[in-house]
Motif scaffolding. Sequence first.
Motif, mmCIF file in Angstrom:
data_model
loop_
_atom_site.group_PDB
_atom_site.id
_atom_site.type_symbol
_atom_site.label_atom_id
_atom_site.label_comp_id
_atom_site.label_asym_id
_atom_site.label_seq_id
_atom_site.Cartn_x
_atom_site.Cartn_y
_atom_site.Cartn_z
ATOM 1 N N GLY A 53 0.797 -1.216 0.000
ATOM 2 C CA GLY A 53 0.000 0.000 0.000
ATOM 3 C C GLY A 53 0.832 1.269 0.000
ATOM 4 N N MET A 54 1.849 1.358 0.861
ATOM 5 C CA MET A 54 2.650 2.576 0.948
ATOM 6 C C MET A 54 3.469 2.787 -0.324
ATOM 7 S SD MET A 54 1.814 4.096 3.646
ATOM 8 C CE MET A 54 3.086 5.350 3.634
ATOM 9 N N ALA A 55 3.971 1.699 -0.892
ATOM 10 C CA ALA A 55 4.731 1.811 -2.140
ATOM 11 C C ALA A 55 3.823 2.279 -3.272
ATOM 12 C CB ALA A 55 5.368 0.469 -2.493
ATOM 13 N N ALA A 56 2.590 1.753 -3.323
ATOM 14 C CA ALA A 56 1.644 2.195 -4.344
ATOM 15 C C ALA A 56 1.288 3.663 -4.161
ATOM 16 C CB ALA A 56 0.381 1.331 -4.299
ATOM 17 N N ALA A 57 1.157 4.094 -2.908
ATOM 18 C CA ALA A 57 0.858 5.498 -2.635
ATOM 19 C C ALA A 57 2.020 6.391 -3.074
ATOM 20 C CB ALA A 57 0.566 5.692 -1.143
ATOM 21 N N ALA A 58 3.254 5.950 -2.812
ATOM 22 C CA ALA A 58 4.422 6.732 -3.218
ATOM 23 C C ALA A 58 4.507 6.840 -4.737
ATOM 24 C CB ALA A 58 5.692 6.098 -2.660
ATOM 25 N N GLY A 59 4.263 5.725 -5.436
ATOM 26 C CA GLY A 59 4.299 5.744 -6.893
ATOM 27 C C GLY A 59 3.208 6.621 -7.476
ATOM 28 N N THR A 60 2.024 6.608 -6.843
ATOM 29 C CA THR A 60 0.921 7.431 -7.318
ATOM 30 C C THR A 60 1.222 8.910 -7.112
ATOM 31 O OG1 THR A 60 -0.627 5.649 -6.777
ATOM 32 C CG2 THR A 60 -1.556 7.841 -7.111
ATOM 33 N N LEU A 61 1.796 9.256 -5.965
ATOM 34 C CA LEU A 61 2.181 10.645 -5.723
ATOM 35 C C LEU A 61 3.258 11.084 -6.720
ATOM 36 C CD1 LEU A 61 2.048 13.238 -4.096
ATOM 37 C CD2 LEU A 61 3.639 12.214 -2.433
ATOM 38 N N ALA A 62 4.192 10.188 -7.025
ATOM 39 C CA ALA A 62 5.217 10.509 -8.020
ATOM 40 C C ALA A 62 4.589 10.778 -9.378
ATOM 41 C CB ALA A 62 6.218 9.358 -8.117
ATOM 42 N N ALA A 63 3.602 9.973 -9.768
ATOM 43 C CA ALA A 63 2.913 10.188 -11.041
ATOM 44 C C ALA A 63 2.187 11.527 -11.049
ATOM 45 C CB ALA A 63 1.929 9.048 -11.310
#
Length: 300
Positions: A162-172
């Motif tokens: 979850g946290m990795a997906a959130a970080a990737g989404t924020l990066a996008a």
Amino acid sequence: MSVSASAVAVPDASTASARWLTPVELGVLGAIWGASFLFMRVAAPHFGALALVEIRLAAGALVLLPFLWLARARFPLRLWPLLALIAAINSAVPFTLFAWAAERAPAGIGAITNAMTVPFTALVGFLFFSEKIGTRRALALAAGFVGVLVLASGRSAGASVGMAAAAGTLAAFMYGLGINLVRRHLSGLPPAAVAAATLSCAALLALPFAIATWPASNPPPLAWAAALALGVLCTGIAMVGYYRLIARIGPSRASTVTYLVPLFGVSWAWWLLDEPVTLPMVLAGALILGSVAISQRAPR
């Protein structure tokens, strides 16, 4: 060959070449950018996010610096504060978020969330730059967000992502903001030179953080190779290839590489790192890529 046979119309060599060259170049570029998540997954645990990002930025900038040198007269001093701001938004911060995610989750997670850049670009234009988003793009954003939620709720190798997906989404999202800023403030400048300038600024901004967090022990050769490949190949050389592609086929067609990056990212990680391809990853990838398709088909 007889005269009658030689008189048969033959397609122009350059046209025939372009027909196969474009999909080949798109495939190669998708493979390279997909591999960037593999390289981050290999190198990030040894370097840490900030040190790895510094290597990536510096190596990519060195590859592109000749383009900046050739166009140096078009980059006055008054432009550099803006370049530094865009460098932080479009390079330093999202690169760090993706590297941080790569320390904690499979490479495919970052590759899939990266595709959200396309609908986020439309969302940022709507929120901050008075662009119309339209019903189709609104539906695309909704589908993309559902895909992110599906991805974040899943598990891989027994661990929550979850946290990795959130970080990737924020990066996008940061990429989407950066693209809008570049489009509005730097559109008249040579793209490769702009990339060189922003990567150089980002490398300087990240340098103190990289020094403070540099690994105490020297990373192994494989990690160094992955870090350098991330900077030289995936950041520097790939950008040159992308701008070359834009010049020949236009930005709309060139942006279809977005569809290939998650596919290659997940495939490289499955093949070379034995990372599992889970059902949430498949569902999320389908939803996010579907949102990209809808967003790109929507009227400008």
